[in-house]
Design a protein around this motif. Sequence first.
Motif, short mmCIF file in Angstrom:
data_model
loop_
_atom_site.label_atom_id
_atom_site.label_comp_id
_atom_site.label_asym_id
_atom_site.label_seq_id
_atom_site.Cartn_x
_atom_site.Cartn_y
_atom_site.Cartn_z
N ALA A 1 59.69 14.65 35.47
CA ALA A 1 58.39 15.27 35.17
C ALA A 1 58.27 16.63 35.86
O ALA A 1 57.80 17.60 35.28
N LEU A 2 58.71 16.70 37.10
CA LEU A 2 58.65 17.97 37.84
C LEU A 2 59.53 19.02 37.18
O LEU A 2 59.13 20.17 37.05
N SER A 3 60.72 18.62 36.73
CA SER A 3 61.61 19.60 36.10
C SER A 3 61.03 20.11 34.77
O SER A 3 61.29 21.23 34.37
N LEU A 4 60.23 19.29 34.11
CA LEU A 4 59.58 19.75 32.88
C LEU A 4 58.45 20.72 33.18
O LEU A 4 58.14 21.60 32.38
N CYS A 5 57.78 20.59 34.32
CA CYS A 5 56.65 21.44 34.66
C CYS A 5 57.08 22.82 35.14
O CYS A 5 56.37 23.79 34.94
N ILE A 6 58.23 22.93 35.76
CA ILE A 6 58.68 24.21 36.31
C ILE A 6 58.84 25.27 35.22
O ILE A 6 58.32 26.38 35.36
N PRO A 7 59.48 24.99 34.09
CA PRO A 7 59.55 26.03 33.04
C PRO A 7 58.18 26.41 32.50
O PRO A 7 57.95 27.56 32.17
N CYS A 8 57.25 25.46 32.43
CA CYS A 8 55.90 25.77 31.94
C CYS A 8 55.22 26.76 32.86
O CYS A 8 54.63 27.74 32.41
N ALA A 9 55.31 26.54 34.16
CA ALA A 9 54.69 27.45 35.12
C ALA A 9 55.34 28.82 35.05
O ALA A 9 54.66 29.85 35.10
N SER A 10 56.65 28.87 34.90
CA SER A 10 57.34 30.16 34.82
C SER A 10 56.92 30.91 33.56
O SER A 10 56.73 32.12 33.59
N ALA A 11 56.78 30.19 32.45
CA ALA A 11 56.37 30.84 31.20
C ALA A 11 54.96 31.38 31.31
O ALA A 11 54.67 32.46 30.81
N GLN A 12 54.07 30.65 31.98
CA GLN A 12 52.71 31.14 32.14
C GLN A 12 52.69 32.39 32.99
O GLN A 12 51.99 33.35 32.69
N ASN A 13 53.45 32.44 34.07
CA ASN A 13 53.46 33.60 34.96
C ASN A 13 54.20 34.78 34.34
O ASN A 13 53.89 35.92 34.66
N ALA A 14 55.18 34.52 33.46
CA ALA A 14 55.94 35.60 32.86
C ALA A 14 55.05 36.46 31.97
O ALA A 14 55.30 37.63 31.79
N GLY A 15 54.01 35.89 31.38
CA GLY A 15 53.16 36.62 30.47
C GLY A 15 51.92 37.20 31.12
O GLY A 15 51.00 37.57 30.44
N SER A 16 51.88 37.28 32.45
CA SER A 16 50.69 37.81 33.09
C SER A 16 51.05 38.97 34.01
O SER A 16 52.12 39.00 34.60
N GLY A 17 50.15 39.91 34.09
CA GLY A 17 50.30 41.04 34.99
C GLY A 17 49.08 41.10 35.87
O GLY A 17 48.08 40.41 35.62
N ALA A 18 49.13 41.93 36.89
CA ALA A 18 47.98 42.06 37.78
C ALA A 18 47.89 43.48 38.33
O ALA A 18 48.91 44.11 38.62
N VAL A 19 46.67 43.95 38.42
CA VAL A 19 46.37 45.19 39.13
C VAL A 19 45.73 44.75 40.45
O VAL A 19 44.83 43.91 40.45
N THR A 20 46.22 45.29 41.55
CA THR A 20 45.70 44.92 42.86
C THR A 20 45.27 46.17 43.60
O THR A 20 45.60 47.29 43.21
N GLY A 21 44.55 45.95 44.69
CA GLY A 21 44.16 47.09 45.51
C GLY A 21 43.02 46.74 46.43
O GLY A 21 42.76 45.55 46.71
N THR A 22 42.32 47.78 46.88
CA THR A 22 41.19 47.61 47.78
C THR A 22 40.04 48.49 47.34
O THR A 22 40.24 49.51 46.67
N VAL A 23 38.84 48.06 47.72
CA VAL A 23 37.63 48.86 47.51
C VAL A 23 37.10 49.17 48.90
O VAL A 23 36.96 48.27 49.74
N THR A 24 36.83 50.45 49.15
CA THR A 24 36.35 50.86 50.47
C THR A 24 35.36 52.01 50.34
O THR A 24 35.18 52.57 49.26
N TYR A 25 34.71 52.33 51.44
CA TYR A 25 33.83 53.50 51.52
C TYR A 25 33.88 54.04 52.93
O TYR A 25 34.32 53.36 53.85
N ARG A 26 33.42 55.29 53.10
CA ARG A 26 33.45 55.93 54.41
C ARG A 26 32.09 56.00 55.08
O ARG A 26 31.98 56.52 56.17
N HIS A 27 31.06 55.50 54.44
CA HIS A 27 29.73 55.51 55.05
C HIS A 27 29.73 54.59 56.26
O HIS A 27 30.35 53.54 56.25
N ARG A 28 29.00 54.96 57.28
CA ARG A 28 28.94 54.16 58.51
C ARG A 28 27.82 53.13 58.40
O ARG A 28 26.74 53.33 58.94
N MET A 29 28.10 52.08 57.68
CA MET A 29 27.15 50.99 57.54
C MET A 29 27.89 49.72 57.13
O MET A 29 28.95 49.80 56.52
#
Length: 146
Positions: A14-42
């Motif tokens: 069962a585990l060996s059947l799930c591993i390809p499924c997870a890989s296929a799901q991750n292969a078709g996804s992308g991500a934009v990452t980063g941070t949000v910040t400001y310089r105001h002193r508050m």
Amino acid sequence: MSRMQRSLFLAVAALSLCIPCASAQNAGSGAVTGTVTYRHRMALPPDAVVDVSLQDTTIADAPARIVGQTTIATRGAQVPIPFRIDYDPAGIDPSHRYMVRATITVDGRMLFTSPKAYPVLTRGAGSDAAIEVYMLMPDGNAKSPG
């Protein structure tokens, strides 16, 4: 084959059947990452909410098309606030222009916004962005700290 061996075999199968499924799901996804910040002193209020959107801004005189977005309840966290926007890479056209923008709101009232868009994904831009937001003044204009 004993009952224990059979159970172990079935679990491994069962585990060996799930591993390809997870890989296929991750292969078709992308991500934009980063941070949000400001310089105001508050400090941000504990109930501040950060919204970040990935937008297709190719058509100049038309509203941007939202490709992906994320909403982050800060729960007292302070800047920089990390973000991740998942998207389907199949929906990204290499000839288009993609940007990320951010806002910070409290009780539905916008306190900060990014007056400029930050390029990502195409035309030599990467998938990470450091977004700087500016405080909104009562007249609705963004104010630079300093």
